[in-house]
Design a protein around this motif. Structure first.
Motif: not given
Length: 304
Positions: A27, A31, A34, A246, A252-253, A255-257, A259-260, A297
């Motif tokens: 995690l 970040l 990201a 993402g 937003v995509g 950042v989420l990608a 973290v993933l 996304f």
């Protein structure tokens, strides 16, 4: 103490608790991925090219943090201020002197130029500082241990600062007139120009934001590891993967990608080792693109 689930792999014993620890590390690493992924996405959306110099902006920022601590005081605030000053300066300077002159050129032209900026930045940096590892001084604190789950206070601080930096950027993008202008340029450059949006103001804002994200990414990653000329390169590759996975042009995509990918990379360490975990970013990217060619996304992005 909770029961552990033993997973027997090829010569490796992995417990449920160890997987939780890897996930927590992932995690934090996600970040950090990201931050440059968001910078790459903003440049792709507004300037329409992939900025390969992003990693070297992070490296220069990390060295700026080291220099600030040595010149002013060995404090985290001095390191952050030094990183921000250098990161923003280098980003705006390259954006104005190089990439501004290439606006409207084909995608490949700006991409190659960004590679040149990256190589030039790294060469100048190594000429003055050499290749010896440097460190960003931070307070040492013992890890908290809850039934075998280890939480580093440093990781909490890194995650909090990264989230704060991204919240600041998203606030600018979605809550300010400058952010609306940037999104208008990203959505339709010709219509934005016809509407009277000043391109130079948007351009400078873009590179200031990129500098801020790279500065935070560089100093936070340098604080967790060591500062070397290749620091930014270690995050650039997974950041590119996060940007594409993402959805190119989707902040937003990205950042989420990011973290993933960070979690997946760390979870793969017991199975493939730390040297090969970065390959997992490309494996995930391949799987995503096979089923969703525009990313998780994805939005449609045109190139000039």
């Amino acid at each position: 103490m909770p029961a552990t689930l033993q997973l027997i792999t090829a010569g490796t014993n992995v417990t449920f608790i160890s997987l939780l620890n890897y996930s927590l590390n992932g995690l934090v690493e996600g970040l950090l991925i990201a931050l440059p992924a968001l910078a790459l996405t903003l440049v792709m959306g507004v300037a329409r090219f992939a900025n390969a110099a992003t990693g070297d902006y992070m490296t220069v920022s990390a060295y700026g943090a080291v220099a600030a601590q040595k010149a002013i005081a060995a404090s985290a605030s001095a390191a952050m201020l030094g990183a921000l000053a250098i990161g923003i300066a280098v980003s705006v300077l390259a954006g104005w002197l190089v990439f501004r002159l290439l606006r409207g050129r084909p995608f490949v032209t700006s991409l190659v130029a960004s590679i040149g900026v990256a190589l030039l930045t790294r060469s100048v940096l190594t000429y003055f500082v050499g290749h010896d590892p440097q460190t960003i001084e931070i307070p040492l604190m013992r890890a908290w241990n809850y039934w075998g789950i280890r939480i580093l206070p440093t990781d909490i601080a890194v995650a909090a600062i990264a989230l704060l930096a991204m919240a600041l950027v998203f606030g600018i993008l979605y809550l300010t007139p400058l952010g609306r202008e940037m999104r208008a340029v990203a959505d339709n450059p010709d219509l934005a120009r016809a509407s009277g949006i000043r391109a130079n103001r948007v351009w400078i804002t873009l590179w200031v934001i990129v500098g801020v994200l790279c500065a935070f990414g560089g100093v936070l990653y340098g604080a967790k590891a060591v500062v070397v000329p290749e620091l930014g390169w270690e995050l650039l590759i997974p950041a590119f993967a996060a940007m594409v996975a993402g959805g190119v042009g989707n902040p937003v995509g990205a950042v989420l990608a990011g973290v993933l990918l960070g979690v997946i990379q760390e979870l793969s360490v017991p199975f493939v080792g730390p040297s090969y975990k970065i390959a997992m970013s490309f494996l995930v990217l391949l799987i995503v693109l096979l089923f969703r060619p525009r990313g998780l996304f994805g939005v449609s992005v045109s190139t000039r």
